[in-house]
Design an enzyme around this catalytic site. Structure first.
Site, PDB file in Angstrom:
ATOM      1  N   GLU A 152      17.348 -10.679  21.428  1.00 39.68           N
ATOM      2  CA  GLU A 152      16.879  -9.654  22.184  1.00 39.68           C
ATOM      3  C   GLU A 152      16.088  -8.829  21.166  1.00 39.68           C
ATOM      4  O   GLU A 152      16.628  -7.801  20.871  1.00 39.68           O
ATOM      5  CB  GLU A 152      18.099  -8.915  23.144  1.00 39.68           C
ATOM      6  CG  GLU A 152      18.613  -9.744  24.126  1.00 39.68           C
ATOM      7  CD  GLU A 152      18.836  -9.052  25.217  1.00 39.68           C
ATOM      8  OE1 GLU A 152      18.815  -9.432  26.435  1.00 39.68           O
ATOM      9  OE2 GLU A 152      19.712  -8.024  25.093  1.00 39.68           O
ATOM     10  N   GLU A 154      21.550  -1.377  23.746  1.00 41.81           N
ATOM     11  CA  GLU A 154      21.899  -0.153  24.309  1.00 41.81           C
ATOM     12  C   GLU A 154      23.193   0.230  23.898  1.00 41.81           C
ATOM     13  O   GLU A 154      23.311   1.537  23.821  1.00 41.81           O
ATOM     14  CB  GLU A 154      21.504  -0.193  25.870  1.00 41.81           C
ATOM     15  CG  GLU A 154      20.168  -0.381  26.217  1.00 41.81           C
ATOM     16  CD  GLU A 154      19.782  -0.989  27.449  1.00 41.81           C
ATOM     17  OE1 GLU A 154      20.773  -1.326  28.262  1.00 41.81           O
ATOM     18  OE2 GLU A 154      18.633  -1.556  27.711  1.00 41.81           O
ATOM     19  N   HIS A 184      25.085  -5.222  23.163  1.00 36.00           N
ATOM     20  CA  HIS A 184      23.779  -5.092  23.526  1.00 36.00           C
ATOM     21  C   HIS A 184      23.204  -3.962  22.709  1.00 36.00           C
ATOM     22  O   HIS A 184      23.738  -3.120  22.375  1.00 36.00           O
ATOM     23  CB  HIS A 184      23.764  -4.774  25.163  1.00 36.00           C
ATOM     24  CG  HIS A 184      22.571  -4.784  25.784  1.00 36.00           C
ATOM     25  ND1 HIS A 184      21.726  -3.838  25.634  1.00 36.00           N
ATOM     26  CD2 HIS A 184      21.738  -5.831  26.458  1.00 36.00           C
ATOM     27  CE1 HIS A 184      20.506  -3.843  26.233  1.00 36.00           C
ATOM     28  NE2 HIS A 184      20.523  -5.325  26.817  1.00 36.00           N
ATOM     29  N   GLY A 195      13.069  -4.380  28.542  1.00 37.28           N
ATOM     30  CA  GLY A 195      12.677  -3.102  29.705  1.00 37.28           C
ATOM     31  C   GLY A 195      11.282  -2.534  29.385  1.00 37.28           C
ATOM     32  O   GLY A 195      10.821  -1.670  29.737  1.00 37.28           O
ATOM     33  N   ASN A 204      22.064  -9.237  33.308  1.00 32.38           N
ATOM     34  CA  ASN A 204      22.521  -7.960  32.894  1.00 32.38           C
ATOM     35  C   ASN A 204      22.064  -6.940  33.838  1.00 32.38           C
ATOM     36  O   ASN A 204      20.888  -6.442  33.762  1.00 32.38           O
ATOM     37  CB  ASN A 204      21.973  -7.768  31.467  1.00 32.38           C
ATOM     38  CG  ASN A 204      22.733  -6.260  31.068  1.00 32.38           C
ATOM     39  OD1 ASN A 204      23.477  -5.735  31.516  1.00 32.38           O
ATOM     40  ND2 ASN A 204      22.015  -5.804  30.030  1.00 32.38           N
ATOM     41  N   TRP A 205      22.950  -6.287  34.724  1.00 31.20           N
ATOM     42  CA  TRP A 205      22.498  -5.473  35.778  1.00 31.20           C
ATOM     43  C   TRP A 205      22.510  -4.161  35.148  1.00 31.20           C
ATOM     44  O   TRP A 205      22.065  -3.108  36.043  1.00 31.20           O
ATOM     45  CB  TRP A 205      23.444  -5.512  37.008  1.00 31.20           C
ATOM     46  CG  TRP A 205      23.335  -6.910  37.765  1.00 31.20           C
ATOM     47  CD1 TRP A 205      22.506  -8.152  37.306  1.00 31.20           C
ATOM     48  CD2 TRP A 205      24.011  -7.207  38.775  1.00 31.20           C
ATOM     49  NE1 TRP A 205      22.767  -9.047  38.305  1.00 31.20           N
ATOM     50  CE2 TRP A 205      23.869  -8.580  39.274  1.00 31.20           C
ATOM     51  CE3 TRP A 205      24.864  -6.561  39.584  1.00 31.20           C
ATOM     52  CZ2 TRP A 205      24.248  -9.228  40.220  1.00 31.20           C
ATOM     53  CZ3 TRP A 205      25.470  -7.335  40.637  1.00 31.20           C
ATOM     54  CH2 TRP A 205      24.895  -8.688  40.993  1.00 31.20           C
ATOM     55  N   LYS A 206      22.912  -3.934  33.989  1.00 25.52           N
ATOM     56  CA  LYS A 206      23.064  -2.457  33.428  1.00 25.52           C
ATOM     57  C   LYS A 206      23.783  -1.656  34.473  1.00 25.52           C
ATOM     58  O   LYS A 206      24.612  -1.981  35.219  1.00 25.52           O
ATOM     59  CB  LYS A 206      21.741  -2.323  33.036  1.00 25.52           C
ATOM     60  CG  LYS A 206      20.851  -3.185  31.859  1.00 25.52           C
ATOM     61  CD  LYS A 206      19.838  -2.516  31.414  1.00 25.52           C
ATOM     62  CE  LYS A 206      19.223  -3.772  30.837  1.00 25.52           C
ATOM     63  NZ  LYS A 206      18.171  -3.379  29.820  1.00 25.52           N
ATOM     64  N   SER A 249      12.338  -8.799  28.878  1.00 23.04           N
ATOM     65  CA  SER A 249      11.171  -8.639  29.629  1.00 23.04           C
ATOM     66  C   SER A 249      11.054 -10.279  30.205  1.00 23.04           C
ATOM     67  O   SER A 249       9.792 -10.701  30.445  1.00 23.04           O
ATOM     68  CB  SER A 249       9.839  -8.052  28.998  1.00 23.04           C
ATOM     69  OG  SER A 249      10.154  -6.822  29.027  1.00 23.04           O
ATOM     70  N   GLY A 260      17.259  -8.600  32.172  1.00 16.01           N
ATOM     71  CA  GLY A 260      17.847  -7.417  32.647  1.00 16.01           C
ATOM     72  C   GLY A 260      17.098  -6.989  34.057  1.00 16.01           C
ATOM     73  O   GLY A 260      17.444  -7.409  35.255  1.00 16.01           O
ATOM     74  N   GLY A 261      15.979  -6.442  34.006  1.00 15.65           N
ATOM     75  CA  GLY A 261      15.202  -6.013  35.102  1.00 15.65           C
ATOM     76  C   GLY A 261      15.161  -7.060  36.117  1.00 15.65           C
ATOM     77  O   GLY A 261      15.201  -6.748  37.368  1.00 15.65           O
TER      78      GLY A 261
END
Ligand code: PEP
Length: 254
Positions: free
Chosen positions: A167, A97, A95, A173, A9-11, A213, A234-235
């Protein structure tokens, strides 16, 4: 046997050229990984350019969200037919967010899940508890509620094409990862709930990813859990080396 998935997930990261470079690197680095499905999730504006560079590879392409209508007066939104046209076969839904910053409700996510199925898009439905809910021992109650809400009215025959991503919000994150045992407890609970609703065959088929993470150094112990079928990353999906390394570990899961 459930084939594991590693989805990135590159956001809201990477401009078009950077996204193409990252996707091309991931496609090359995961070439020949036959025991994992690898999916990249760029921003909406990068979907078509990324689709062009991964054509012919084994990579899947996910949108990070979509609207439920095919077209209409919804300024700023992107429709299911548009993301399909851009090359997507997957869509990330709900998600945390999106839930927090854009006020997406369980009802919206259920609506979008139905629409994704109707359009032959495989939804990755995200659920998870806050730190407060975990500390109050309400984790299972929360995730069960979210899974039931997301899947309300979904037919048994469609369950195999739906992916759940557990998640924990406190692990996204933050560098804090759920312990492998914490992840396994929640994944097993979700699977047994699916068995209660849809039967054992559906429960055995649905893939449940862990997200929060996930990094090259912790993926091995997470993927070793029997009910963990991969990761939503993610990251660590923003660098070719770290994402490919995670996919490599999952690809070699026994
Ligand atoms: C995510 O946002 O889906 C996620 C899991 O992020 P990170 O891996 O950075 O915690």
């Amino acid at each position: 046997m459930r084939k594991p998935i590693v989805a990135g997930n590159w956001k809201m990261n990477k401009h078009i050229g950077e996204a193409q470079e990252l996707a091309a690197g991931v496609a090359e680095g995961t070439n020949g990984f036959d025991d994992v499905e690898v999916v990249v999730g760029p921003t909406a504006i990068c979907l078509a350019p990324v689709a062009a560079v991964i054509e012919g590879s084994n990579l899947g392409l996910a949108a990070q969200n979509m609207h439920w209508a095919d077209s209409g007066a919804y300024t700023g939104e992107v429709s299911p037919t548009m993301i399909k046209d851009a090359g997507c076969d997957w869509v990330i839904l709900g998600h945390s967010e999106r839930r927090e910053y854009f006020h997406e409700s369980d009802k919206d996510i259920n609506h979008k899940t139905h629409v994704a199925i109707e359009h032959d898009l495989k939804p990755i439905v995200c659920i998870g508890e806050t730190l407060e809910e975990r500390e109050d021992e309400r984790t299972l109650q929360k995730v069960e509620f979210q899974v039931r809400a997301a899947l309300a009215g979904v037919n048994k025959s469609d369950i195999k094409n739906i992916v759940i991503a557990y998640e924990p919000i406190w692990a996204i994150g933050t560098g804090k990862t759920a312990s492998p045992e914490q992840a396994q407890e929640v994944h097993a609970d979700i699977r047994s709930m699916i068995a209660d609703i849809y039967g054992q065959e559906a429960a055995d088929a649905i893939r449940i990813l862990y997200g929060g993470s996930v990094k090259p150094h912790n993926i091995a112990e997470i993927i070793a859990q029997p009910d963990v079928d991969g990761a939503l990353v993610g990251g660590a999906s923003l660098e070719v080396d770290s994402f490919v390394s995670i996919a490599e570990t999952v690809n070699s899961k026994q």
